[in-house]
Design a protein around this motif. Structure first.
Motif, short mmCIF file in Angstrom:
data_model
loop_
_atom_site.label_atom_id
_atom_site.label_comp_id
_atom_site.label_asym_id
_atom_site.label_seq_id
_atom_site.Cartn_x
_atom_site.Cartn_y
_atom_site.Cartn_z
N GLU A 19 0.72 -1.26 0.22
CA GLU A 19 0.13 0.02 -0.01
C GLU A 19 0.80 1.33 -0.16
O GLU A 19 0.59 2.04 -0.64
CB GLU A 19 -1.01 0.11 1.17
N ILE A 20 1.90 1.13 0.66
CA ILE A 20 2.89 2.32 0.73
C ILE A 20 3.33 2.59 -0.62
O ILE A 20 3.40 3.75 -1.10
CB ILE A 20 3.96 2.10 1.82
N GLU A 21 3.78 1.73 -1.09
CA GLU A 21 4.57 1.57 -2.73
C GLU A 21 3.48 2.11 -3.54
O GLU A 21 3.75 2.95 -4.52
CB GLU A 21 5.16 0.20 -2.90
N ARG A 22 2.23 1.74 -3.57
CA ARG A 22 1.02 2.02 -4.38
C ARG A 22 0.96 3.52 -4.17
O ARG A 22 0.91 4.36 -5.31
CB ARG A 22 -0.15 1.31 -4.09
N THR A 23 0.80 3.99 -2.88
CA THR A 23 0.71 5.62 -2.53
C THR A 23 1.88 6.39 -2.93
O THR A 23 1.74 7.59 -3.63
CB THR A 23 0.54 5.71 -0.94
N ARG A 24 3.01 5.76 -3.17
CA ARG A 24 4.13 6.65 -3.58
C ARG A 24 4.14 6.71 -4.99
O ARG A 24 4.39 7.96 -5.64
CB ARG A 24 5.31 5.84 -3.12
N GLU A 25 3.73 5.52 -5.87
CA GLU A 25 3.64 5.72 -7.26
C GLU A 25 2.48 6.84 -7.63
O GLU A 25 2.59 7.52 -8.52
CB GLU A 25 3.26 4.36 -7.74
N GLN A 26 1.60 6.72 -6.85
CA GLN A 26 0.32 7.72 -7.18
C GLN A 26 0.60 9.21 -6.90
O GLN A 26 0.48 10.08 -7.52
CB GLN A 26 -0.82 7.38 -6.27
N LEU A 27 1.49 9.26 -5.89
CA LEU A 27 2.26 10.60 -5.58
C LEU A 27 3.03 11.28 -6.81
O LEU A 27 3.14 12.28 -7.11
CB LEU A 27 2.70 10.61 -4.23
N ALA A 28 3.90 10.26 -6.95
CA ALA A 28 4.82 10.54 -7.92
C ALA A 28 4.19 10.95 -9.49
O ALA A 28 4.63 11.93 -10.10
CB ALA A 28 5.70 9.46 -8.34
N ARG A 29 3.07 10.08 -9.57
CA ARG A 29 2.43 10.55 -11.00
C ARG A 29 1.70 11.91 -10.97
O ARG A 29 1.61 12.69 -11.73
CB ARG A 29 1.50 9.55 -11.24
N THR A 30 1.16 12.09 -9.55
CA THR A 30 0.41 13.40 -9.34
C THR A 30 1.44 14.65 -9.51
O THR A 30 1.00 15.62 -10.10
CB THR A 30 -0.27 13.37 -7.93
N ILE A 31 2.65 14.44 -8.85
CA ILE A 31 3.67 15.50 -8.83
C ILE A 31 4.03 15.62 -10.36
O ILE A 31 4.27 16.79 -10.83
CB ILE A 31 5.05 14.93 -7.96
N ASP A 32 4.43 14.66 -11.22
CA ASP A 32 4.71 14.76 -12.45
C ASP A 32 3.53 15.51 -13.26
O ASP A 32 3.81 16.32 -14.31
CB ASP A 32 4.92 13.42 -13.10
#
Length: 84
Positions: A19-32
């Motif tokens: 779940e933490i990894e999924r959240t990190r990926e979503q955050l990275a996409r949002t920042i991009d």
């Protein structure tokens, strides 16, 4: 809040890591996405693309009339200024 903390403590550590990894990926996409939207060069390209699309939707007859009116107006101003 205590319920959320308890449920987190009771969860499987592997599930938490996923779940933490999924959240990190979503955050990275949002920042991009945000970085892409505020990039001045990309914003200018989007504006040009939008203007071209809008210009393509203009009826050629209406555009021709608009240009003719503009040219006539400029000509009238030039003639009027020369006569002064």
């Amino acid at each position: 809040m205590a319920d959320a903390e308890t449920s987190l403590a009771e969860r499987d550590p592997d599930a938490l890591e996923r779940e933490i990894e999924r959240t990190r990926e979503q955050l990275a996409r949002t920042i991009d996405t945000i970085a892409d939207r505020v990039n001045p060069a990309k914003a200018a390209k989007r504006a040009v693309t939008r203007a071209r699309q809008e210009a393509a939707r203009i009826d050629p007859v209406v555009a021709g009339v608009g240009v003719a009116v503009l040219v006539a107006g400029v000509a009238a101003i030039v003639i009027w200024r020369r006569r002064r």
